[in-house]
Design an enzyme around this catalytic site. Structure first.
Site, PDB file in Angstrom:
ATOM      1  N   ASP A  48      10.258  31.169 -49.798  1.00  0.00           N
ATOM      2  CA  ASP A  48      11.135  32.304 -50.112  1.00  0.00           C
ATOM      3  C   ASP A  48      10.291  33.518 -50.531  1.00  0.00           C
ATOM      4  O   ASP A  48      10.828  34.600 -50.787  1.00  0.00           O
ATOM      5  CB  ASP A  48      12.219  31.939 -51.140  1.00  0.00           C
ATOM      6  CG  ASP A  48      11.654  31.510 -52.477  1.00  0.00           C
ATOM      7  OD1 ASP A  48      10.418  31.381 -52.595  1.00  0.00           O
ATOM      8  OD2 ASP A  48      12.450  31.290 -53.414  1.00  0.00           O
ATOM      9  N   SER A  49       8.962  33.353 -50.535  1.00  0.00           N
ATOM     10  CA  SER A  49       8.069  34.506 -50.679  1.00  0.00           C
ATOM     11  C   SER A  49       8.330  35.512 -49.563  1.00  0.00           C
ATOM     12  O   SER A  49       7.897  36.660 -49.640  1.00  0.00           O
ATOM     13  CB  SER A  49       6.604  34.059 -50.639  1.00  0.00           C
ATOM     14  OG  SER A  49       6.360  33.225 -49.524  1.00  0.00           O
ATOM     15  N   ASP A  87      11.945  26.350 -48.281  1.00  0.00           N
ATOM     16  CA  ASP A  87      12.316  26.619 -49.670  1.00  0.00           C
ATOM     17  C   ASP A  87      13.828  26.702 -49.821  1.00  0.00           C
ATOM     18  O   ASP A  87      14.513  27.339 -49.007  1.00  0.00           O
ATOM     19  CB  ASP A  87      11.734  27.971 -50.109  1.00  0.00           C
ATOM     20  CG  ASP A  87      10.533  27.824 -51.014  1.00  0.00           C
ATOM     21  OD1 ASP A  87      10.360  26.752 -51.624  1.00  0.00           O
ATOM     22  OD2 ASP A  87       9.757  28.797 -51.099  1.00  0.00           O
ATOM     23  N   LYS A 116      12.015  22.339 -50.526  1.00  0.00           N
ATOM     24  CA  LYS A 116      11.287  22.520 -51.794  1.00  0.00           C
ATOM     25  C   LYS A 116      12.189  23.216 -52.791  1.00  0.00           C
ATOM     26  O   LYS A 116      12.890  24.174 -52.432  1.00  0.00           O
ATOM     27  CB  LYS A 116      10.017  23.354 -51.563  1.00  0.00           C
ATOM     28  CG  LYS A 116       9.278  23.677 -52.861  1.00  0.00           C
ATOM     29  CD  LYS A 116       7.848  24.134 -52.640  1.00  0.00           C
ATOM     30  CE  LYS A 116       7.693  25.601 -52.311  1.00  0.00           C
ATOM     31  NZ  LYS A 116       8.238  26.532 -53.325  1.00  0.00           N
ATOM     32  N   GLU A 118      12.344  24.575 -57.104  1.00  0.00           N
ATOM     33  CA  GLU A 118      11.499  24.934 -58.241  1.00  0.00           C
ATOM     34  C   GLU A 118      12.045  24.391 -59.564  1.00  0.00           C
ATOM     35  O   GLU A 118      13.260  24.392 -59.779  1.00  0.00           O
ATOM     36  CB  GLU A 118      11.406  26.465 -58.358  1.00  0.00           C
ATOM     37  CG  GLU A 118      10.750  27.124 -57.172  1.00  0.00           C
ATOM     38  CD  GLU A 118      10.594  28.639 -57.334  1.00  0.00           C
ATOM     39  OE1 GLU A 118      10.902  29.176 -58.427  1.00  0.00           O
ATOM     40  OE2 GLU A 118      10.165  29.282 -56.363  1.00  0.00           O
ATOM     41  N   GLU A 185       1.611  25.826 -59.282  1.00  0.00           N
ATOM     42  CA  GLU A 185       1.182  27.220 -59.092  1.00  0.00           C
ATOM     43  C   GLU A 185       0.670  27.831 -60.391  1.00  0.00           C
ATOM     44  O   GLU A 185       1.326  27.727 -61.440  1.00  0.00           O
ATOM     45  CB  GLU A 185       2.397  28.023 -58.572  1.00  0.00           C
ATOM     46  CG  GLU A 185       2.077  29.476 -58.290  1.00  0.00           C
ATOM     47  CD  GLU A 185       3.119  30.175 -57.418  1.00  0.00           C
ATOM     48  OE1 GLU A 185       4.075  29.509 -56.957  1.00  0.00           O
ATOM     49  OE2 GLU A 185       2.968  31.392 -57.218  1.00  0.00           O
TER      50      GLU A 185
HETATM   51  O1  KIV Z   1       7.600  30.857 -51.500  1.00  0.00           O
HETATM   52  C1  KIV Z   1       6.398  30.555 -51.441  1.00  0.00           C
HETATM   53  O2  KIV Z   1       5.624  31.101 -50.667  1.00  0.00           O
HETATM   54  C2  KIV Z   1       5.907  29.528 -52.338  1.00  0.00           C
HETATM   55  C3  KIV Z   1       4.424  29.390 -52.447  1.00  0.00           C
HETATM   56  C4  KIV Z   1       3.898  30.455 -53.318  1.00  0.00           C
HETATM   57  C5  KIV Z   1       4.016  28.043 -52.907  1.00  0.00           C
HETATM   58  O3  KIV Z   1       6.659  28.867 -52.986  1.00  0.00           O
END
Ligand code: KIV
Length: 268
Positions: A48-49, A87, A116, A118, A185
């Protein structure tokens, strides 16, 4: 021509057992998925970056399920053999395990192999709920970007003994709940490597030093395309390379040989 067999969860576990480092990069579209897969990246993270990297936002908080579904679909189309992790965006899993299930199922239907999410503590029952229903889960601890406002900005986590002990117990709880990978992280390298040595699942570090079972970077950061001053632990692999393909191959080689990251420049 890519002769690699598809990377499966079983293969990632074999790599972990054999001490082979796992090379992961974020990826958001089909063109880069092809390049990264061909270069031997083991796992592509549709992070989600993308909210910051592609959409130009300050945080990841506004990324929607529609955004994640679209980019997961694009990556899945370009990829042939890498393991694809998508994500779960902010708001897609916090309310209930049932909501998490519906949204995770959607990402799996778009072509993800794993999702994934968090956080620790409250996420363990959600992880168990998804895993019991057939969805592999990657956990994410340490600096968790969706909690940026609660954490008071982009700050190193796990610096003091109490924080470090909490992260450690949350990581074990997530592994017990069935998480198959853990991204950690921005934590001190000593803490991350102690965790990687004791956790039964691979620990993938970002700003967590060289003692992890693998590494992940944001693709645009490792190609020197990030806006603003890159974080200390980021290396620009395009600098001095013959092109993007060579830069990504260098990343894979350096992760596998532990030439990247360098704890001396890690800084914490
Ligand atoms: O969203 C993302 O790119 C991430 C990485 C920073 C691990 O979660």
């Amino acid at each position: 021509m890519n002769s690699r067999k598809p990377v499966t969860l079983h293969r990632l576990r074999e790599m972990h057992a054999a001490g082979e480092k796992i090379a992961m990069l974020t990826c958001y579209d089909a063109a880069f998925a092809r390049v990264l897969d061909r270069a031997g990246v083991d796992a592509l993270l549709v992070g989600d970056s993308l909210g910051m990297v592609l959409q130009g936002r300050d945080t990841t908080l506004a990324v929607s399920m529609d955004d994640m579904a679209y980019h997961t679909r694009c990556v899945a189309r370009g990829n042939r053999t890498a393991w694809v992790i998508a994500d779960m965006p902010f708001g897609s899993y916090q309310e209930s395990a049932e909501l998490a299930w519906r949204n995770a199922a959607r990402l799996m239907q778009e072509g993800a192999h794993m999702v994934k999410l968090e956080g620790g503590g409250w996420t363990a029952p959600v992880v168990r709920f998804l895993v019991e229903r057939g969805i592999p889960v990657c956990a994410h601890l340490g600096f968790t970007p969706q909690s940026v406002h609660r954490l008071g900005g982009y700050r190193v986590q796990g610096r003091d003994a109490a924080q470090s002990e909490l992260l450690n117990s949350q990581a074990h709880e997530l592994a017990d709940a069935g998480a198959a990978l853990l991204v950690i992280e921005m934590v001190p390298s000593t803490m991350a490597s102690a965790l990687a040595d004791t956790l039964p699942i691979p620990v993938i570090g970002i700003g967590a030093g060289s003692g992890c079972g693998g590494q992940v970077l944001v693709l645009h950061d490792m190609l020197g395309l990030s806006s603003g001053q890159p974080l200390k632990f980021v290396r620009d692999f395009l600098n001095g390379a013959a092109g993007i393909d060579a830069a990504v191959r260098r990343y894979v080689t350096d992760v596998k040989s532990t030439a990247f990251p360098d704890n001396a420049v890690h800084g914490f």
